[in-house]
Design a protein around this motif. Structure first.
Motif, PDB file in Angstrom:
ATOM      1  N   ARG A 208      -7.332   9.064  -3.822  1.00  0.00           N
ATOM      2  CA  ARG A 208      -7.030   7.639  -3.667  1.00  0.00           C
ATOM      3  C   ARG A 208      -5.788   7.438  -2.797  1.00  0.00           C
ATOM      4  O   ARG A 208      -5.715   6.506  -1.990  1.00  0.00           O
ATOM      5  N   CYS A 209      -4.810   8.331  -2.981  1.00  0.00           N
ATOM      6  CA  CYS A 209      -3.592   8.248  -2.146  1.00  0.00           C
ATOM      7  C   CYS A 209      -3.931   8.438  -0.667  1.00  0.00           C
ATOM      8  O   CYS A 209      -3.417   7.725   0.193  1.00  0.00           O
TER       9      CYS A 209
ATOM     10  N   ALA B 213       0.539   4.076  -2.740  1.00  0.00           N
ATOM     11  CA  ALA B 213       0.291   5.467  -2.378  1.00  0.00           C
ATOM     12  C   ALA B 213       1.340   6.399  -2.961  1.00  0.00           C
ATOM     13  O   ALA B 213       1.037   7.529  -3.371  1.00  0.00           O
TER      14      ALA B 213
ATOM     15  N   GLN C 260      -6.767   7.784   0.768  1.00  0.00           N
ATOM     16  CA  GLN C 260      -7.467   6.581   1.220  1.00  0.00           C
ATOM     17  C   GLN C 260      -6.490   5.451   1.537  1.00  0.00           C
ATOM     18  O   GLN C 260      -6.637   4.757   2.547  1.00  0.00           O
ATOM     19  N   GLU C 261      -5.478   5.289   0.653  1.00  0.00           N
ATOM     20  CA  GLU C 261      -4.480   4.245   0.903  1.00  0.00           C
ATOM     21  C   GLU C 261      -3.690   4.526   2.175  1.00  0.00           C
ATOM     22  O   GLU C 261      -3.382   3.625   2.959  1.00  0.00           O
TER      23      GLU C 261
ATOM     24  N   LYS D 292       0.820  -1.200   0.000  1.00  0.00           N
ATOM     25  CA  LYS D 292       0.000   0.000   0.000  1.00  0.00           C
ATOM     26  C   LYS D 292       0.862   1.261   0.000  1.00  0.00           C
ATOM     27  O   LYS D 292       0.476   2.297  -0.579  1.00  0.00           O
TER      28      LYS D 292
ATOM     29  N   LEU E  50       0.454   7.284  -6.399  1.00  0.00           N
ATOM     30  CA  LEU E  50      -0.793   8.036  -6.559  1.00  0.00           C
ATOM     31  C   LEU E  50      -0.718   9.452  -6.013  1.00  0.00           C
ATOM     32  O   LEU E  50      -1.743  10.153  -5.996  1.00  0.00           O
TER      33      LEU E  50
ATOM     34  N   ASP F 115      -3.645  10.699  -8.335  1.00  0.00           N
ATOM     35  CA  ASP F 115      -4.965  10.614  -7.692  1.00  0.00           C
ATOM     36  C   ASP F 115      -4.793  10.864  -6.188  1.00  0.00           C
ATOM     37  O   ASP F 115      -4.690   9.933  -5.385  1.00  0.00           O
TER      38      ASP F 115
END
Length: 421
Positions: free
Chosen positions: A252-253, A242, A255-256, A238, A245, A249
């Protein structure tokens, strides 16, 4: 004095401290202490020598007979003392048994007693007691049993040979002597065998303890490997995702990264639970250990035992309290008396450790503010919704130190004994 008497073999052999402790435990558990063994050994030596000496005094003869007999008795006494001096359950006897002198010495003493019994006086039959005892101590069990039987029969055969027939023999005296020879030899075989059995038992116990420690280490290593391997792999993957990203994104980064934080917290919590499960003390063990520590330190104590089952968290907290309190008594006070007792009031259970202290330095109070043992104990107690008091107390004009912990029987935070971060 005991070390000087019993352990000369330690300087001659490469003996580990574990073997020394085992040897001391075996001698103590055999039921025959060193002073008792010394009295026992010298008593039978006196019996062996007294009858030949009385014979020499009653029948004064030529100086040659007196010199030869005295030399023979002196040789017997020195040989007997050399073989029988170590405790029969100690390693020293095994060392003597492996000596190249032991068997030739036993043969020489047996021949000496036989020759003097045939040529001089029947009173020389009594040293067969000492020869039988030495055989029982030095020789292996089966060989010693055969030798004891032979030594038991020798007085009978020698007496019949010297008298020419069975008439005129004092059978009561002869039977008593034979029974003593047999009994003393078997007695020494039994004590020596008991020492060997106790030594094997202690060796087996130590081996089992080492195996248990190794088993716990392997299990802890296996559990940590299984726990960390997968979680760290997830965190690594992860993190790489990340990093890629960050610019493409950001949502999304983020969230990771949040998932990485969640996995990290979960891993930390499970690692703490796993490790804490291996090091949680038990109250019963700590109470026993407290008595041993106070006794070893020469402090008079009164330790109350708790005979009721408690929740695991309460049991562990009280165990930590007993350990820390008794440790402070040993390390930071010059106490002469220590009191440990439990209190129960309306759904609360408490433990109080009170000791008298000499001097004026308040070591316990100083430690509270230094983030050491007492501060850690206060944190453990507060997590469970309990209270702790630690400080000096004046009783009957004498300075004391008191550690008091109270805990609710229904802890407020049963699961949070290991706080999350």
């Amino acid at each position: 004095m005991r070390v000087r008497d019993e352990n000369p073999w330690r300087a001659k052999e490469n003996i580990s401290q574990e073997e020394v402790e085992t040897n001391d435990e075996v001698m103590r558990e055999s039921g025959v202490t060193i002073p008792i063994w010394r009295l026992y050994q010298h008593f039978w030596l006196l019996i062996c020598l007294s009858f030949p000496l009385i014979s020499l005094v009653r029948k004064p003869d030529t100086w040659l007979r007196l010199a030869v007999s005295s030399t023979a008795l002196l040789f017997f006494a020195i040989s007997y003392t050399w073989i029988m001096w170590p405790h029969p359950a100690s390693r020293g006897v095994r060392t003597r048994g492996r000596s190249h002198l032991s068997v030739p010495l036993l043969v020489a003493l047996g021949l000496q007693v036989t020759v003097f019994s045939l040529l001089d006086d029947p009173a020389w039959l009594w040293p067969f007691l000492g020869v039988s005892a030495m055989a029982g101590v030095v020789l292996p069990m089966r060989r010693a049993g055969v030798v004891v039987v032979i030594l038991t029969l020798l007085p009978l055969l020698i007496t019949i040979f010297t008298h020419g027939d069975v008439a005129g023999i004092n059978w009561w005296w002869l039977i008593a002597l034979m029974l003593l020879v047999r009994g003393l030899g078997l007695d020494m075989i039994g004590v020596s065998r008991l020492g060997s059995a106790l030594r094997e038992l202690h060796t087996a116990r130590r081996a089992l303890a080492r195996l248990k420690v190794e088993e716990e280490r392997l299990r802890l290593a296996r559990d940590l490997h299984d726990l960390l391997g997968q979680r760290l792999s997830v965190i690594t993957l992860k993190s790489e995702l990340a990093r890629g990203l960050i610019t493409e994104d950001p949502a999304r980064c983020a969230q990771e990264l949040a998932e990485i934080e969640q996995v990290g917290r979960m891993t930390l919590r499970e690692v703490r639970k796993t490790v804490a499960g291996y090091r949680q003390p038990r109250l019963v063990s700590e109470l026993d250990g407290a008595q041993q520590l106070l006794e070893a330190a020469g402090i008079e104590y009164s330790v109350e035992q708790l005979h009721e089952e408690l929740p695991q968290s309460l049991d562990a907290a009280l165990a930590w309290t007993v350990r820390e309190g008794v440790t402070n008594v040993i390390r930071h006070s010059r106490a002469r008396h220590c009191l440990l007792r439990f209190t129960r009031v309306q759904g609360w259970i408490g433990v109080e450790i009170l000791n008298d202290r000499e001097g004026t330095a308040d070591a316990g109070t100083q430690r509270i503010g230094q983030g050491s043992g007492l501060l850690g104990l206060r944190e453990r107690v507060s997590v469970l919704g309990g209270m702790m008091e630690a400080g000096p107390l004046l009783l009957e004009g004498e300075p004391h130190f008191r550690l008091h912990v109270e805990l609710p029987m229904q802890p407020q935070m049963e699961v949070t004994t290991i706080p999350e971060e």
